[in-house]
Design a protein around this motif. Sequence first.
Motif, PDB file in Angstrom:
ATOM      1  N   HIS A 143       0.813  -1.220   0.000  1.00  0.00           N
ATOM      2  CA  HIS A 143       0.000   0.000   0.000  1.00  0.00           C
ATOM      3  C   HIS A 143       0.848   1.274   0.000  1.00  0.00           C
ATOM      4  N   ARG A 161       2.815   4.617  -0.851  1.00  0.00           N
ATOM      5  CA  ARG A 161       2.552   5.745  -1.746  1.00  0.00           C
ATOM      6  C   ARG A 161       3.829   6.244  -2.414  1.00  0.00           C
ATOM      7  N   ASP A 167     -17.699   4.460   4.507  1.00  0.00           N
ATOM      8  CA  ASP A 167     -17.875   3.745   3.241  1.00  0.00           C
ATOM      9  C   ASP A 167     -17.911   2.235   3.430  1.00  0.00           C
ATOM     10  N   SER A 193      -9.923   5.330   7.970  1.00  0.00           N
ATOM     11  CA  SER A 193      -8.580   5.827   7.688  1.00  0.00           C
ATOM     12  C   SER A 193      -8.608   7.323   7.422  1.00  0.00           C
ATOM     13  N   SER A 208      -6.632   8.850   5.460  1.00  0.00           N
ATOM     14  CA  SER A 208      -6.335   9.108   4.051  1.00  0.00           C
ATOM     15  C   SER A 208      -7.490   8.768   3.119  1.00  0.00           C
ATOM     16  N   ARG A 209      -8.466   7.988   3.598  1.00  0.00           N
ATOM     17  CA  ARG A 209      -9.559   7.557   2.727  1.00  0.00           C
ATOM     18  C   ARG A 209     -10.780   8.465   2.806  1.00  0.00           C
ATOM     19  N   ASN A 240     -13.039   8.683   5.035  1.00  0.00           N
ATOM     20  CA  ASN A 240     -14.233   7.963   5.499  1.00  0.00           C
ATOM     21  C   ASN A 240     -14.354   7.958   7.014  1.00  0.00           C
TER      22      ASN A 240
END
Length: 350
Positions: free
Chosen positions: A138, A140, A215, A220, A222-223, A225
Amino acid sequence: MRNTDGTHYGTGTLEQRVLEDPGKFRVLTGDRPTGRLHLGHYFGTLQNRVRLQELGVETFVLIADYQVLTDRDVAHHLSENVENLVLDYLAVGLDPARSTIFAHSAIPALNQLLLPFLSLVSVAELGRNPTVKDEIVHSRQAAVSGLMFTYPVHQAADILFCKSNLVPAGQDQLPHVELTRTIARRFNTRYGRAGDVFPEPEALLSAAPLLLGTDGGKMSKSRGNAIALADGVDETARLVRGAKTDSIRYISYDPAARPEVSSLLLLAALCQNRDPHEVAEEIGQGGSGALKKVVTEAVNEHLAPIRARRADYAKDRGYLRSVLQRGNERANTIAEATLKEVRGAMGTSY
């Protein structure tokens, strides 16, 4: 759960020992400054940190700014994110008079421990670490950096610099704690002629329930949500309104069959200190609309005093910096003493 060397992880035995004599324990815990903390952090770790502090356990809280670069090429908004972490810590009840809040990059002696510690582990051992494998998948980064592979050893330096003997951890973090124990044991065996230099820390498994993001996936920063502690009343309502549920009108708590609905029920129950089945029974045929209304009201009511304290602390940015400065000074003093002891044990005190 018993580890291969006989250590009990997260059992009542360890918890009981902490309750009976909290002064015997020193905790190291912390976060990477990659964004604002959210409800998953709050119910997953922050509440427990405050609990341990209130029990009288000496608590060190690390803002791991160096480790932001573990899985990304650039550390965006780092100064702002560090300040927001301090705000969140103070707002939930961490007391800088009893808990040492400090930043990675401000403790040179801590980071210098990385070098001798790396000599105690093999490349194969680092490559087998399941957390490293997952982070690589995962990542980045344009390419995986060497920091990714040293990440578990850096965490060992974080834990051992202050000779922490208790690490609150989730199941997925146990490999990191075990590697830390291995490094401590190997250092003591190789260099501890006058006695052990480092304790072998124990993992206190978190009993925190899993909260899903809005969702339905992992919550997270970064998401996008997650409900942040700093979010306002209206933003919280907007996020809950958009939360994923299902097509069944009758509301029931069944984490296996209805994970999204059950996560919302659990969130409301945690905020109200109730059983999620009881919350579900009250809503009954009210459907997802009634469920989201209950959740919104529960979250906003529970977070109201935290948000009020956060707003008050935010008025004095100088105080936030002073909290971090005092924490850095204390952590530096401890790290330098530990490094001096390490140099003495290794015979490198010139």
